[in-house]
Scaffold this motif. Structure first.
Motif, PDB file in Angstrom:
ATOM      1  N   SER A  20       0.863  -1.083  -0.030  1.00 23.35           N
ATOM      2  CA  SER A  20       0.122  -0.031  -0.008  1.00 23.35           C
ATOM      3  C   SER A  20       0.924   1.340   0.116  1.00 23.35           C
ATOM      4  O   SER A  20       0.509   2.220  -0.591  1.00 23.35           O
ATOM      5  N   THR A  35      -5.961   2.465  -1.045  1.00 28.12           N
ATOM      6  CA  THR A  35      -5.077   1.360  -0.838  1.00 28.12           C
ATOM      7  C   THR A  35      -5.098   0.557   0.801  1.00 28.12           C
ATOM      8  O   THR A  35      -4.373  -0.547   0.730  1.00 28.12           O
ATOM      9  N   GLN A  39      -7.517  -5.079   3.123  1.00 32.45           N
ATOM     10  CA  GLN A  39      -7.551  -6.055   4.258  1.00 32.45           C
ATOM     11  C   GLN A  39      -8.912  -6.381   4.575  1.00 32.45           C
ATOM     12  O   GLN A  39      -9.394  -7.344   5.165  1.00 32.45           O
ATOM     13  N   ASP A  60      -3.458  -4.195  -5.884  1.00 31.81           N
ATOM     14  CA  ASP A  60      -2.809  -4.688  -4.724  1.00 31.81           C
ATOM     15  C   ASP A  60      -3.765  -5.924  -4.241  1.00 31.81           C
ATOM     16  O   ASP A  60      -5.237  -5.559  -4.064  1.00 31.81           O
TER      17      ASP A  60
HETATM   18 MG    MG Z   1      -2.038  -3.006   2.198  1.00 30.47          MG
END
Ligand code: MG
Ligand code: GDP
Length: 298
Positions: A20, A35, A39, A60
């Motif tokens: 990130s 970013t 999670q 990502d």
């Molecule tokens: Mg990250």
């Protein structure tokens, strides 16, 4: 004039290696809202780096967590392996001190990559020359990387070099998204995520888990001085009247604090002035109600 280039650059690596931070370094601070999400989100969220001459579509990948249990393997299959499918360039991020087992499934997966595969040794600012050399030789002895670079995502060391390297491997192609867009998700999505994040920070116990946020309206306007202003109205749904009282706080102090924090974060994200209105509504059992769930995108 050179032809326009475009392509998908997928970033993989364990949590905490700096993926990130790297995306923020490449795409600018506005990206941090996006970013920092992966999670908590089950989807891949992308960031776009565009100029007149190219568009790089970064993604990502969330789920790459090592855990011998079956569920995690499954998650890895879904997220990481899908990111192997559609990449024009793969970036694998590691950091000094990070260890992978010889029989880690990722190694064979990396060996099978047919597109340019770049090894990023991140956090070079924290490591000695010996550590970096050891890490590089461990990996290059096992996987035929196309390129290896040392970077510090945090200090933006070598990140401009990374961009030129990516451009040298990026195929010719048209822009996939409008050039002024930051992500594939609409801004509304991120705004409701920002408000949710602030609710999580400010309230405790069951409150964050009993709320949903819906963006009711979103429109461009002007301040009295004629500056651009985005007016946003959001509804926070709670399940019980008692929760509404907690959300409001004494004399409305809690909701006011929430509004201020959320507005500041949204202003950073939108890079402009925002007027934010928050309303709280009680919807018993929204979690079980199909129509409501659909409205919230479940
Ligand atoms: Mg990250
Ligand atoms: P991700 O989980 O892979 O997305 O990792 P993050 O980007 O969230 O970074 C995890 C932590 O490592 C954060 O505290 C970052 O500030 C830190 N970090 C990332 N890149 C660097 C770097 O190049 N140098 C140093 N010293 N820290 C870094």
């Amino acid at each position: 004039m050179d032809a326009h280039k475009s392509g998908f650059v997928n970033i993989i690596g364990r949590p905490n290696v700096g993926k990130s931070t790297l995306m923020n370094a490449l795409l600018g601070e506005r990206m941090s809202i996006i970013t920092n999400k992966p999670q908590t989100t089950r989807h891949r969220i992308i960031g776009l780096l565009s100029t007149d001459d190219y568009q790089i579509v970064f993604s990502d990948t969330p789920g790459m967590i090592d855990d011998p249990n079956y569920k995690m393997q499954e998650a890895m299959n879904r997220f990481v392996y899908s990111s192997f499918e559609d990449a024009d360039i793969m970036l694998f991020v590691t950091q000094p001190g990070e260890i992978y087992a010889e029989d880690h499934p990722l190694l064979s997966k990396l060996r099978g990559v047919t597109v340019p595969l770049i090894l990023l040794l991140n956090k070079m600012d924290l490591a000695s020359e010996e550590e970096l050399v050891a890490l590089e030789s461990w990996w290059t002895a096992r996987v035929p990387f196309t390129e290896v670079i040392r970077i510090s995502a945090l200090q933006k060391k070598n990140t401009p070099h990374l961009v030129s390297l990516l451009l040298s491997y990026l195929p010719e192609g048209p822009a996939y998204y409008p050039k002024d867009q930051l992500s594939d998700r609409p801004e509304r999505f991120f705004i409701s995520e920002i408000i949710r994040e602030k609710i999580l920070e400010q309230y405790h116990q069951e409150i964050p888990y009993s709320t949903e946020v819906a963006i009711e309206s979103f429109r461009e306007d002007q301040t009295r001085a004629g500056e651009p202003l985005t007016r946003i109205s959001a509804i926070i749904y709670v399940m019980r009247t008692s929760q509404k009282a907690i959300m409001l706080g004494k004399g409305g102090s809690a909701i006011k604090a929430l509004g201020t924090e959320a507005r500041k974060a949204i202003e950073t994200f939108l890079d402009g002035k925002v007027f934010l209105e928050l309303h709280i509504k009680v919807r018993e059992k929204w979690r079980d109600d199909e129509q409501w769930l659909r409205r919230f995108g479940y």
